[in-house]
Design an enzyme around this catalytic site. Structure first.
Site, PDB file in Angstrom:
ATOM      1  N   HIS A   1       5.222  -9.491  -6.808  1.00 43.56           N
ATOM      2  CA  HIS A   1       5.305  -8.147  -7.383  1.00 43.56           C
ATOM      3  C   HIS A   1       5.851  -8.196  -8.798  1.00 43.56           C
ATOM      4  O   HIS A   1       6.595  -9.110  -9.163  1.00 43.56           O
ATOM      5  CB  HIS A   1       6.227  -7.270  -6.529  1.00 43.56           C
ATOM      6  CG  HIS A   1       5.564  -6.791  -5.281  1.00 43.56           C
ATOM      7  ND1 HIS A   1       6.256  -6.491  -4.129  1.00 43.56           N
ATOM      8  CD2 HIS A   1       4.252  -6.563  -4.999  1.00 43.56           C
ATOM      9  CE1 HIS A   1       5.403  -6.096  -3.198  1.00 43.56           C
ATOM     10  NE2 HIS A   1       4.180  -6.134  -3.694  1.00 43.56           N
TER      11      HIS A   1
ATOM     12  N   HIS B   1      -4.653  -5.606  -4.928  1.00 47.94           N
ATOM     13  CA  HIS B   1      -3.216  -5.932  -4.973  1.00 47.94           C
ATOM     14  C   HIS B   1      -2.892  -7.046  -3.967  1.00 47.94           C
ATOM     15  O   HIS B   1      -2.263  -8.052  -4.326  1.00 47.94           O
ATOM     16  CB  HIS B   1      -2.416  -4.668  -4.666  1.00 47.94           C
ATOM     17  CG  HIS B   1      -0.940  -4.903  -4.531  1.00 47.94           C
ATOM     18  ND1 HIS B   1      -0.057  -4.598  -5.536  1.00 47.94           N
ATOM     19  CD2 HIS B   1      -0.194  -5.414  -3.514  1.00 47.94           C
ATOM     20  CE1 HIS B   1       1.172  -4.918  -5.153  1.00 47.94           C
ATOM     21  NE2 HIS B   1       1.110  -5.409  -3.915  1.00 47.94           N
ATOM     22  N   GLU B   2      -3.335  -6.875  -2.731  1.00 49.82           N
ATOM     23  CA  GLU B   2      -2.979  -7.851  -1.697  1.00 49.82           C
ATOM     24  C   GLU B   2      -3.598  -9.217  -1.968  1.00 49.82           C
ATOM     25  O   GLU B   2      -2.975 -10.243  -1.717  1.00 49.82           O
ATOM     26  CB  GLU B   2      -3.390  -7.333  -0.313  1.00 49.82           C
ATOM     27  CG  GLU B   2      -2.683  -6.052   0.115  1.00 49.82           C
ATOM     28  CD  GLU B   2      -1.164  -6.133   0.047  1.00 49.82           C
ATOM     29  OE1 GLU B   2      -0.610  -7.240   0.161  1.00 49.82           O
ATOM     30  OE2 GLU B   2      -0.521  -5.068  -0.143  1.00 49.82           O
TER      31      GLU B   2
ATOM     32  N   HIS C   1      -1.514 -11.254  -4.087  1.00 45.43           N
ATOM     33  CA  HIS C   1      -0.515 -12.036  -3.335  1.00 45.43           C
ATOM     34  C   HIS C   1      -1.172 -13.266  -2.709  1.00 45.43           C
ATOM     35  O   HIS C   1      -0.601 -14.357  -2.714  1.00 45.43           O
ATOM     36  CB  HIS C   1       0.088 -11.197  -2.210  1.00 45.43           C
ATOM     37  CG  HIS C   1       0.980 -10.091  -2.677  1.00 45.43           C
ATOM     38  ND1 HIS C   1       1.925 -10.256  -3.663  1.00 45.43           N
ATOM     39  CD2 HIS C   1       1.083  -8.790  -2.270  1.00 45.43           C
ATOM     40  CE1 HIS C   1       2.576  -9.113  -3.842  1.00 45.43           C
ATOM     41  NE2 HIS C   1       2.073  -8.208  -3.020  1.00 45.43           N
TER      42      HIS C   1
END
Lengths: 443, 85
Positions: free
Chosen positions: A133, A123-124, A127
């Site tokens: 998101h 997930h990170e 980014h």
């Protein structure tokens, strides 16, 4: 500050774990492996390439921090916010990824209160490459922690995450963006990740050399680690200079794409411009992306402006980021950025004072110094000096490869050494007794 | 919601501000959030989180706010969100 995400203009991104979790059961190697696989999830589908580095200027700096860690996004203890990453950009924190060290980071654990590090890292890193998101329920980019996502080696991004990544960077060659994968996931339990190398369980062959009593063919710093090559084998040392295993690994089982009949290499170095790894043997060279040879190789060393005789040594001098090639008392200076040999070379190696004329190999190391290897000895040249330091040469085996005086670790001599110790009534811990092999563990 | 404590409301407002649903209160002017802005922010948060958008800090919403999550906001500055003049 958080602004609308951007994207990286470059395609080769370096990363490193700057600080590790302090009270986690996860070892450093496991953390690094999980980061490797979490980044690979994204590089498998886009033209992005991630490589781990040792220096201080990695694009993606990974930290495990607590509470306020001076980036405007303080962590809040267990639960709550668990991690964050900075979007791409020109600011120095771009791409940096922080995990809350107060969380119970887990991998392959049934601990219901733990945070699966791989799932959060995927997930990170989304980014870190520019994804924001999303509310889509199937997306890994939902802001809420949704539990483990399974085996890092088999993890497949949800289709909509792939599409968003492709919108930023395009599709990686060999990836089909028209095939919508089956979204059903297997219920296989995750397996412990391995580092990208192929950790063989095959016992070393009888011809495996004794690291304490040989002259090395090549020595190189690759991804911040040291590699000592001899014949068909190599030893690997971590960035902390810990020998990964007393057993050498077979070159062909790790460096995929070298011809099977290649019985040794002459020199190896990691290109500073794109972190690809170059192997020299005779009049040929190969370029590796990670541990796979690229197509179109081998090619003649004349590509570099070198004579067909090849090279004895190759290393990148930290002082000027230029690549130096050595052969039979001469050396050349090459610019990997312009891919041209600098004018005025070759020169005589006597200009490197105190260093032997004929080298086995040379390498830079993370202390900023250059190391020159010949026979069983090595010389250290610090910083921008061109003269070996006082106190050298020193023993390669003793300083790098866990050898002591008169020690040998070859299978045959292991037995001899052990027998000798027993005969002499000594009870020192042996490296091989009662049929058990003893590993050198670094974490 | 009448059953909410002041602490829960403050926590909710902080959470909504932190993750981009409410503009942060201006400490210089002491600007307060309007009820309408708060309701809209809660609705946006509920839609983003896959809840029914009631606009109230109900139990499911508070539970979602307690769910471990990424620190980054869900709605970004400079995005498509309309700003009040």
């Amino acid at each position: 500050t958080i602004t609308t995400p951007s994207k990286w203009s470059k395609r080769h991104l370096s990363w490193r774990v700057r600080t590790f979790p302090k009270e986690s059961r996860l070892g450093h190697d496991t953390v690094r492996a999980l980061m490797y696989y979490a980044l690979k999830v994204w590089s498998d589908i886009t033209p992005l390439n991630f490589h781990e580095v040792a220096g201080t200027d990695a694009d993606i700096q990974i930290d495990f921090s607590k509470a306020d860690h001076n980036d405007g996004y303080p962590f809040d203890g267990p639960g709550g916010t668990v991690a964050h990453a900075f979007f791409p950009g020109d600011h120095h924190t771009a791409g940096d990824t922080h995990f809350d060290d107060d969380e119970a980071w887990i991998f392959r654990s049934t601990d219901a209160h733990g945070m699966d590090l791989f799932a959060v890292a995927v997930h990170e890193f989304g980014h870190a490459i520019g994804l924001a998101h999303t509310s889509a329920t199937e997306s890994i980019m939902r802001p809420y922690y949704q539990g483990p996502v399974g085996d890092p080696l088999k993890y497949d991004l949800p289709y909509q995450d792939k599409v968003r990544a492709w919108q930023l960077y395009g599709v990686r060659e060999s990836v089909s963006h028209t095939i919508r994968p089956d979204v059903t996931r297997t219920a296989d339990p995750p397996v412990l990740p391995e580092l990208p190398e192929n950790r063989s369980t095959v016992p070393p062959a009888r011809d495996a050399p004794d690291r304490c009593n040989i002259h090395f063919d090549a020595v190189a710093q690759i991804r911040g680690e040291a590699f000592f090559f001899k014949g068909k084998y190599f030893w690997r040392l971590t960035r902390e200079k810990h020998l990964v295993s007393l057993r050498p690994a077979q070159i062909h089982r790790f460096w995929r794409g070298l011809p099977l009949n290649l019985d040794s290499v002459d020199a190896v170095y990691e290109r500073p411009v794109d972190h690809k790894i170059v192997f020299f043997k005779g009049d040929k060279y190969w370029v590796f992306k990670d541990n796979n040879a690229e197509e179109g190789y081998p090619r003649p060393v004349t590509d570099f402006g070198l004579p067909l005789a090849g090279v004895d040594a190759a290393f990148v001098w930290a002082h000027n980021e230029k690549t130096y090639f050595f052969k039979d008392g001469q050396y050349w200076r090459y610019d990997d950025h312009t891919r041209q040999m600098d004018l005025g070379y070759p020169k005589d190696t006597v200009l490197w004072k105190g260093v032997p004329t004929f080298l086995d190999d040379a390498m830079r190391w993370s202390d900023g110094a250059s190391y020159f290897f010949k026979g069983k000895e090595y010389w250290r040249v610090k910083d921008s000096d061109v003269e070996a330091e006082e106190g050298y040469p020193r023993s390669i085996g003793r300083d790098w490869l866990l050898c002591t005086e008169m020690q040998s670790d070859s299978p045959a001599s292991d037995i001899n050494t052990t027998e000798t110790r027993f005969r002499q009534g000594q009870h020192h811990e042996s490296r091989s007794e009662n049929g058990y092999e003893v590993c050198s563990c670094t974490s | 919601a009448p059953s909410l404590t002041a602490e829960q409301i403050n926590t909710g407002v902080d959470w909504l501000s932190k993750f981009g649903y409410l503009p942060p209160p201006d400490p210089a002017t002491g600007q307060l959030q309007t009820k309408e802005a708060l309701t809209n922010a809660i609705k946006a948060m509920q839609r983003f989180g896959g809840l029914q958008d009631t606009g109230e800090l109900d139990e499911a919403t508070l539970l979602l706010m307690k769910t471990p999550r990424c620190s980054l906001p869900d709605l970004m500055e400079g995005g498509t969100r309309r700003r009040k003049r």
